[in-house]
Design an enzyme around this catalytic site. Structure first.
Site, PDB file in Angstrom:
ATOM      1  CE  LYS A 191       3.119  -6.076   3.819  1.00  0.00           C
ATOM      2  NZ  LYS A 191       2.687  -4.925   4.652  1.00  0.00           N
TER       3      LYS A 191
ATOM      4  CD  GLU B 196       0.275  -1.617   8.005  1.00  0.00           C
ATOM      5  OE1 GLU B 196      -0.099  -0.820   8.908  1.00  0.00           O
ATOM      6  OE2 GLU B 196       0.841  -1.232   6.962  1.00  0.00           O
TER       7      GLU B 196
ATOM      8  CG  ASP C 117      -0.357  -0.114   2.516  1.00  0.00           C
ATOM      9  OD1 ASP C 117       0.881  -0.202   2.591  1.00  0.00           O
ATOM     10  OD2 ASP C 117      -1.099  -0.096   3.526  1.00  0.00           O
ATOM     11  CB  SER C 118       4.583   1.720  -0.121  1.00  0.00           C
ATOM     12  OG  SER C 118       4.805   0.523  -0.839  1.00  0.00           O
TER      13      SER C 118
ATOM     14  CD  GLU D 285       7.692  -0.404   7.734  1.00  0.00           C
ATOM     15  OE1 GLU D 285       6.700  -1.076   7.393  1.00  0.00           O
ATOM     16  OE2 GLU D 285       7.913   0.749   7.291  1.00  0.00           O
TER      17      GLU D 285
ATOM     18  CG  ASP E 184       0.359  -4.063   2.075  1.00  0.00           C
ATOM     19  OD1 ASP E 184       0.429  -4.913   2.986  1.00  0.00           O
ATOM     20  OD2 ASP E 184       1.263  -3.233   1.845  1.00  0.00           O
TER      21      ASP E 184
HETATM   22  O1  KIV Z   1       3.557  -1.117   1.670  1.00  0.00           O
HETATM   23  C1  KIV Z   1       4.732  -1.493   1.714  1.00  0.00           C
HETATM   24  O2  KIV Z   1       5.552  -1.197   0.836  1.00  0.00           O
HETATM   25  C2  KIV Z   1       5.147  -2.291   2.859  1.00  0.00           C
HETATM   26  C3  KIV Z   1       6.607  -2.557   3.019  1.00  0.00           C
HETATM   27  C4  KIV Z   1       7.297  -1.346   3.531  1.00  0.00           C
HETATM   28  C5  KIV Z   1       6.863  -3.729   3.883  1.00  0.00           C
HETATM   29  O3  KIV Z   1       4.335  -2.698   3.626  1.00  0.00           O
END
Ligand code: KIV
Length: 271
Positions: free
Chosen positions: A120, A122, A51-52, A189, A90
């Site tokens: 994934k 959190e 989600d980055s 992280e 994510d």
């Molecule tokens: O969204 C992302 O890029 C991440 C990584 C920093 C692990 O969750």
């Protein structure tokens, strides 16, 4: 020792075997077809459609605004570009925190509509039920502890997490809970390297670090950061392998000059 490089497809089982054989796991983010194709051809083990994307693709300050539909769009573009890597997507903020049914529905949408291989999310104990429910539907889940950017307004800052013993103890417990709930792997992280090493050694599932030192089972970086496309972000853990911001800017400046002086296209470049 198994030759993982010649594996035709990386699966969650391959990652577990890699941990068992102490072979490090490489993971990187991608959000589009063209970069995913290059990353996959280079032999990466895991592609994270993070989600980055909210930051590096859409220019938002945080990961909070990106939507499930947008994540599915990025993930399906990535899936079209790969042959070998495991693709993990994510679950975006707001698509799983409500309850485990919501989490399952979001995970199912990602799997059905993008063709990705895993999701994934959190958090620790607060997402345990959701992890169990998603895993019981046959969808592999990767956990994410330590600095969890979707909770940035709770933390208030992006500093290193779990330096204090109370938070470190909670993280150790959460990591174990996530393993018990069925996660196939966990991202840690921005936590002290000693703590990350301890957690990795205590778990059977692979632990992938970002800013968590070298004594974990693999590493992940955001591709825009490691290629130097994104110049503003300079955390200590980031190793830049290229300076693409300057390279791209230089190439585009040259193109503009060539167009302006009438040097492009030349005779060989026309019909
Ligand atoms: O969204 C992302 O890029 C991440 C990584 C920093 C692990 O969750």
């Amino acid at each position: 020792m198994t030759d993982f490089k010649s594996a035709k497809k990386i699966t969650t089982h391959t990652l577990r075997e890699m941990k068992e054989e102490a072979v490090k796991i490489s993971m990187i983010t991608s959000y589009d077809y063209s970069l995913a194709k290059i990353v996959d051809a280079a032999g990466i083990d895991v592609i994270l459609v993070g989600d980055s994307a909210s930051n590096v693709m859409a220019g938002h300050e945080t990961t909070l605004p990106i939507t499930l539909d947008q994540m599915i769009y990025h993930a399906s573009s990535v899936v079209r570009g790969i042959k070998r890597a495991l693709v993990v997507v994510d679950l975006p903020f707001g698509s799983y925190q409500g309850n485990s049914k919501e989490a399952l529905n979001s995970a199912i949408r990602i799997m059905k509509e993008s063709g990705a291989h895993a999701v994934k999310l959190e958090g620790g104990r607060e997402v345990k039920d959701s992890v169990e429910r998603i895993v019981s539907a046959g969808v592999p889940v990767m956990g994410h502890l330590g600095l969890t950017p979707q909770s940035i307004y709770k933390f208030g800052t992006y500093v290193v997490r779990a330096r204090e013993e109370e938070e470190a103890a909670r993280l150790r417990e959460d990591a174990l809970l996530l393993q018990e709930a069925g996660c196939f792997s966990i991202v840690l992280e921005k936590i002290p390297a000693v703590l990350a090493a301890e957690v990795a050694a205590s778990l059977k599932i692979p632990v992938i670090g970002i800013g968590a030192g070298n004594q974990v089972d693999g590493q992940v970086l955001v591709i825009h950061d490691m290629l130097g496309i994104n110049k503003e972000f300079q955390p200590r853990f980031l190793r830049r392998y290229l300076n693409l911001y300057d390279e791209i800017k230089g190439a585009v400046t040259k193109y503009i000059d060539d167009v302006k002086v009438g040097d492009f296209p030349n005779e060989q470049e026309q019909y």
